[in-house]
Scaffold this active site. Structure first.
Site, PDB file in Angstrom:
ATOM      1  N   ARG A  83      36.212  33.710  58.466  1.00  0.00           N
ATOM      2  CA  ARG A  83      37.018  33.523  57.071  1.00  0.00           C
ATOM      3  C   ARG A  83      36.566  32.152  56.251  1.00  0.00           C
ATOM      4  O   ARG A  83      36.743  32.100  55.235  1.00  0.00           O
ATOM      5  CB  ARG A  83      38.417  33.987  57.465  1.00  0.00           C
ATOM      6  CG  ARG A  83      39.342  33.708  56.243  1.00  0.00           C
ATOM      7  CD  ARG A  83      40.561  34.341  56.086  1.00  0.00           C
ATOM      8  NE  ARG A  83      41.423  33.826  57.369  1.00  0.00           N
ATOM      9  CZ  ARG A  83      42.094  32.801  57.352  1.00  0.00           C
ATOM     10  NH1 ARG A  83      42.150  31.943  56.211  1.00  0.00           N
ATOM     11  NH2 ARG A  83      42.645  32.058  58.512  1.00  0.00           N
ATOM     12  N   TYR A  94      36.816  42.626  30.372  1.00  0.00           N
ATOM     13  CA  TYR A  94      36.830  43.436  31.623  1.00  0.00           C
ATOM     14  C   TYR A  94      38.179  44.177  31.644  1.00  0.00           C
ATOM     15  O   TYR A  94      39.196  43.044  31.876  1.00  0.00           O
ATOM     16  CB  TYR A  94      36.036  43.157  32.905  1.00  0.00           C
ATOM     17  CG  TYR A  94      36.205  44.112  33.876  1.00  0.00           C
ATOM     18  CD1 TYR A  94      35.878  45.183  33.953  1.00  0.00           C
ATOM     19  CD2 TYR A  94      36.554  43.318  35.241  1.00  0.00           C
ATOM     20  CE1 TYR A  94      36.259  46.119  35.126  1.00  0.00           C
ATOM     21  CE2 TYR A  94      36.973  44.149  36.559  1.00  0.00           C
ATOM     22  CZ  TYR A  94      36.753  45.665  36.338  1.00  0.00           C
ATOM     23  OH  TYR A  94      36.887  46.243  37.387  1.00  0.00           O
ATOM     24  N   ASP A 127      32.129  34.449  33.214  1.00  0.00           N
ATOM     25  CA  ASP A 127      31.652  35.512  33.627  1.00  0.00           C
ATOM     26  C   ASP A 127      30.336  36.043  33.278  1.00  0.00           C
ATOM     27  O   ASP A 127      30.460  36.447  32.171  1.00  0.00           O
ATOM     28  CB  ASP A 127      32.930  36.550  33.691  1.00  0.00           C
ATOM     29  CG  ASP A 127      32.597  37.802  34.688  1.00  0.00           C
ATOM     30  OD1 ASP A 127      31.284  37.991  34.709  1.00  0.00           O
ATOM     31  OD2 ASP A 127      33.344  38.525  34.614  1.00  0.00           O
ATOM     32  N   LYS A 149      27.318  43.966  41.084  1.00  0.00           N
ATOM     33  CA  LYS A 149      26.491  44.618  39.772  1.00  0.00           C
ATOM     34  C   LYS A 149      24.873  44.323  40.110  1.00  0.00           C
ATOM     35  O   LYS A 149      24.377  44.675  41.014  1.00  0.00           O
ATOM     36  CB  LYS A 149      27.006  44.184  38.620  1.00  0.00           C
ATOM     37  CG  LYS A 149      28.898  44.428  38.455  1.00  0.00           C
ATOM     38  CD  LYS A 149      29.023  45.923  38.665  1.00  0.00           C
ATOM     39  CE  LYS A 149      30.419  46.199  38.383  1.00  0.00           C
ATOM     40  NZ  LYS A 149      31.513  45.225  39.021  1.00  0.00           N
TER      41      LYS A 149
END
Lengths: 439, 182
Positions: A97, A150, A222, A247
């Site tokens: 982590r 978005y 972004d 993406k």
């Protein structure tokens, strides 16, 4: 980079601050780029960086490419305890982590591609956005963002931030005066999409960066729709770049991941949030993302070439009312795109001369592009903003944003463009013909 | 992290500001709004740290005790001043101990000051308006040696900004704006 068997499990360059100094000015540790397992490739063309940057070659086995370290935890030693005690745990392998060689390898590749010091991968794009915004926006702070956003980011900003003691304003980032007027004494952050979803408006990064700097704000961009092959926002004054790596970065529609990329100083702050939110990326997903990234430059070239041809075809089709592709002169932001983006990418938004229902019929009549949300995969994907990315908005809100009925979002894949054009042609004929029969 | 402080983060900040002094510039502010009587609502204003703003979401109340004509809704201005000194000293002891590599077990500071209110009231010209003296007592425990703790104590005397501001005094300018009546 070659690794040698070592007692230090982590970045060999990492310095200790030098505990036992007489005062702060005697401390020794400086911020370095990374973390990495050695000096990483930072110079070279985009394709070279895609293939080579960050790769961790294992000296013990001679394996080519980064092995998969599918382990949750690492052997601890005095070095590891010291790193925790002195606050440089990000430079050591302790627990996956916190950090893992597969995370580091792909992070170094992303940092090299964006021309950055450091990067972090996350379990999703929204995890990257949430950790980034919460790291850079203090309680009581105000976020300035775009009306054209978005749906996932909009939901987070609009529905969640208030409960976390932060406020938000949605403004048109192309209207700089309005943007400036919306800045409050507690504004800390501007967040914009480089290419907006779904209207593909281009954010004027140099102007936004100047505005941010003048008001002592930070600018987060972004760049999911563009990828570092199309634009490196840090070079235009952004403080941080975030991506949905699901993406274009990964490009194969087979994983969910996110990334935040920028200076080591800011990425370290985001890392602290990622740790407590627990949004780290699994090593196997890192391996897939690293593999996908090797062909990013090639894929973006193909996406761009195909999209240009498809957009040019759509623009001449009588049943298409409007085509939005920033690579076409007809796009309102063509000039800005030309100056800012070396590749526009593969996203096209178009409006058929009909209703949302007819747009749905068109999507269902297509044989090659898959009716699915998401974008940026090798296969063409098609979806309608009204019932997917922008379903959270009302029809009136969508209209106000410029998303009119019949709006279709097409993520052009790397198939042969002639096949895509033929398929779109038959689907347009059938979807719009059936409507006139019904009428 | 020892004493809850990232020594690495501190060290990186030190080197950052050695390179770029602008990143060390910090501006602070508070706003006080009169509520009633001796009571004020304090709001921390946005800070500026280096080239960037830092929002501050903190409010508190200052009031006088009843014998001094207040309603006792919060600490009085003298206590807030003393706590501003004590808080700054505490930061310096905690940071300094971490730099020295000392694990602290106890860090307690008592700050006391005496005022002769005849100065404020103007009833006796010879009586100073200011604090006659401010004194603080620091209680430290941890794995440091006596020499280290004494070194730390001396360093804090030299490096604490609020201590230095009170000890040396700083230029203080007040400006008046008379606004239209509501």
């Amino acid at each position: 980079m070659k690794s040698q068997p070592r007692s230090i499990h982590g970045d060999p360059r990492a310095q200790t601050p030098g505990s036992g100094a007489s005062w702060c000015n005697r401390l020794q540790r400086r911020r370095l780029a990374g973390p990495a397992l050695g000096e990483n490739l930072r110079n070279g063309g985009a394709s070279t960086l895609c293939v080579h940057a960050g790769t961790m070659e294992d000296a013990t086995t001679g394996a080519v490419g980064t092995p998969i370290f599918q382990n949750s935890t690492f052997v601890l030693g005095s070095e590891s305890y010291q790193a925790v005690e002195q606050g440089f745990a990000r430079d050591r392998f302790l627990y996956s982590r916190y950090g893992n060689p597969n995370q580091w390898a792909v992070q170094e590749k992303l940092a090299a591609l964006e021309g950055a010091e450091s990067s972090l991968v996350f379990s999703s794009g929204m995890a990257a956005i949430a950790a980034t915004v919460l790291a850079l926006l203090e309680p009581g702070g105000h976020l300035l963002t775009s009306t054209d956003l978005y749906g996932g980011s909009y939901n987070f900003f609009q529905e969640e931030l208030a409960n976390m003691g932060r406020s938000v304003s949605f403004v048109d980032p192309r209207k700089l005066k309005g943007m400036e007027a919306a800045i409050r004494p507690n504004t800390e952050l501007i967040f914009v999409e480089l290419l907006s979803n779904p209207l593909l408006k281009v954010a004027d990064l140099p102007a936004l960066a100047a505005l941010a700097s003048r008001h002592r704000l930070r600018l987060v961009v972004d760049a999911t729709f563009v990828s570092p092959i199309g634009c490196r926002p840090l070079e235009h004054g952004a403080d941080l770049v975030v991506h949905s790596a699901s993406k274009y970065l990964n490009g194969h529609s087979d994983l969910i991941a996110g990334a935040a990329i920028g200076s080591r100083k800011l990425v370290d702050r985001i890392w602290q949030r990622m740790l407590v939110f627990g949004s780290s990326l699994d090593p196997h997903a890192c391996f897939l993302l690293e593999r996908g990234l090797k062909t990013l430059a090639l894929r973006m070239e193909a996406h761009h070439r195909n999209a240009f041809q498809v957009a040019s075809f759509l623009q001449t089709h009588p049943k298409v009312r409007r085509v939005l592709f920033p690579g076409l002169e007809s796009h309102p932001d063509f000039a800005l795109a030309k100056g800012l983006l070396s590749r526009v990418g593969g996203m096209i938004t178009f409006e058929i001369d009909g209703t949302d229902e007819q747009a749905l019929a068109l999507v269902q009549a297509l044989k090659l592009p898959t009716e699915a949300t998401s974008l940026g995969g090798v296969e063409s994907l098609v979806s309608l903003p009204f019932n997917t990315s922008h379903a959270a908005f009302t029809a009136a809100q969508r209209e106000a944003m410029g998303i009119r009925p019949g709006c279709v979002r097409l993520s052009v894949g790397i198939e042969d463009p002639a096949d895509l054009i033929g398929d779109l042609n038959q689907a347009l004929e059938s979807a719009l013909a059936s409507h006139s029969e019904l009428a | 992290m020892k004493n809850g402080i990232s020594l690495s983060g501190l060290s990186e900040f030190v080197h950052e500001v050695k390179q770029d002094g602008k990143e060390a510039q910090a501006s602070y502010g508070v706003q006080l709004d009169w509520q009633s009587g001796t009571r004020s609502q304090v709001t921390a204003l946005a800070m500026q740290l280096g080239r960037h703003r830092l929002a501050r979401e903190f409010q508190w109340t200052i009031d006088e005790p009843r014998p001094l004509l207040g309603q006792n809704h919060g600490p009085n201005p003298q206590e807030v001043l003393l706590s501003g000194l004590g808080g700054c000293l505490l930061v310096a002891y905690a940071v300094g101990a971490s730099v020295l590599g000392i694990q602290l077990e106890k860090l307690q500071i008592q700050v006391r000051g005496n005022l002769d209110l005849r100065g404020f009231l103007g009833v006796e010209e010879q009586v100073p308006v200011a604090f006659q003296e401010i004194e603080y007592q620091v209680h430290l425990a941890g794995d440091g040696s006596r020499e280290q703790f004494e070194h730390l104590h001396r360093q804090v005397e030299r490096q604490s900004p609020n201590r230095m501001s009170l000890a040396q005094g700083v230029p203080l300018r007040g400006h008046l704006t008379i606004e239209k009546r509501l």
